[in-house]
Enzyme design. Structure first.
Site, PDB file in Angstrom:
ATOM      1  CG  HIS A 114      -2.021  -1.127   1.093  1.00  0.00           C
ATOM      2  ND1 HIS A 114      -3.265  -0.880   1.844  1.00  0.00           N
ATOM      3  CD2 HIS A 114      -1.899  -2.122   0.304  1.00  0.00           C
ATOM      4  CE1 HIS A 114      -3.906  -2.185   1.507  1.00  0.00           C
ATOM      5  NE2 HIS A 114      -3.134  -2.902   0.586  1.00  0.00           N
ATOM      6  CD  GLU A 116      -2.223   4.582   3.168  1.00  0.00           C
ATOM      7  OE1 GLU A 116      -2.991   5.429   2.881  1.00  0.00           O
ATOM      8  OE2 GLU A 116      -1.988   3.797   2.375  1.00  0.00           O
ATOM      9  CB  CYS A 144      -6.765  -0.414   4.851  1.00  0.00           C
ATOM     10  SG  CYS A 144      -5.411  -0.944   4.682  1.00  0.00           S
ATOM     11  CB  CYS A 147      -2.379   2.350   6.219  1.00  0.00           C
ATOM     12  SG  CYS A 147      -2.219   0.824   4.475  1.00  0.00           S
TER      13      CYS A 147
END
Length: 216
Positions: A114, A116, A144, A147
């Protein structure tokens, strides 16, 4: 079941309404939600969590520029280069950009790629520490659960985000993961079962006896 749905709806609403989340304030709200779930609090108590708007802070032009960069990375990752979903993140500390990354799940075949997480990894490597205390993350989309947890372990102070879970739930349903975590372990989508606890406890005892251990 109705009370659980009400609490889960409150969680989704909390994330969809907040634009900046200081880390400690977020933890406080998370603890309140967890307590409400454990004790089956009434809907009235759950609705009280919606006061997250009080944690919003003024935004400077410089901060808007950082977010524009995150959104540019979002477009590049999801629409132009197609390295993963449309997500981008920029981490800044003391006016210096430590990292700027997009989502790379499809390019790397890595479900943890991801934006992040990629940005946190790059920033930590740059500063030579697993901690980013004093840093701010600008992310194109609401974190999410993975993250957010990574941001927590990295000790990032606050997060600005643009799109909320509600904006893209037809493509990526982060709210479903959050709701699943509120379920008892026996009712989660991924079944959890504990085995060989005593053997693992022995290793923790060994770790506890290390004079030079480093807790992070």
């Amino acid at each position: 079941m109705t009370k659980t749905r009400n609490i889960n709806s409150t969680i989704d609403d909390l994330f969809s309404r907040t634009t900046i989340v200081p880390r400690r304030a977020f933890l406080g709200m998370g603890a309140a939600i967890s307590a409400a779930t454990l004790f089956q609090a009434s809907e009235t108590h759950a609705v009280g969590v919606k006061t997250s708007k009080a944690n919003s802070l003024p935004v400077t032009q410089e901060e808007l520029d950082y977010m524009r960069q995150a959104i540019d990375l979002m477009r590049r990752a999801g629409v132009v280069d197609r390295t993963g979903g449309p997500f981008g993140a920029v981490i800044v500390r003391d006016g210096q950009i430590l990292s700027a990354e997009g989502n790379s799940v499809l390019r790397d075949n890595d479900p943890t790629g991801h934006a992040e997480v990629n940005a946190i990894r790059a920033a930590c490597k740059k500063v030579g520490s697993p901690h980013l205390t004093g840093a701010t993350m600008f992310t194109s989309c609401e974190c999410c659960p993975m993250c957010y947890a990574t941001s927590y372990w990295a000790q990032i102070d606050k997060v600005y985000y643009a799109a909320s879970w509600q904006d893209y739930k037809q493509y990526f349903d982060d709210g479903a993961i959050n709701a699943d975590m509120c379920n008892h372990k026996s009712q989660r989508k991924i079944r959890m079962s504990q085995i060989m606890q005593a053997e693992a406890q022995e290793v923790w005892s060994e770790y506890g006896r290390l004079a030079d251990r480093k807790n992070y």
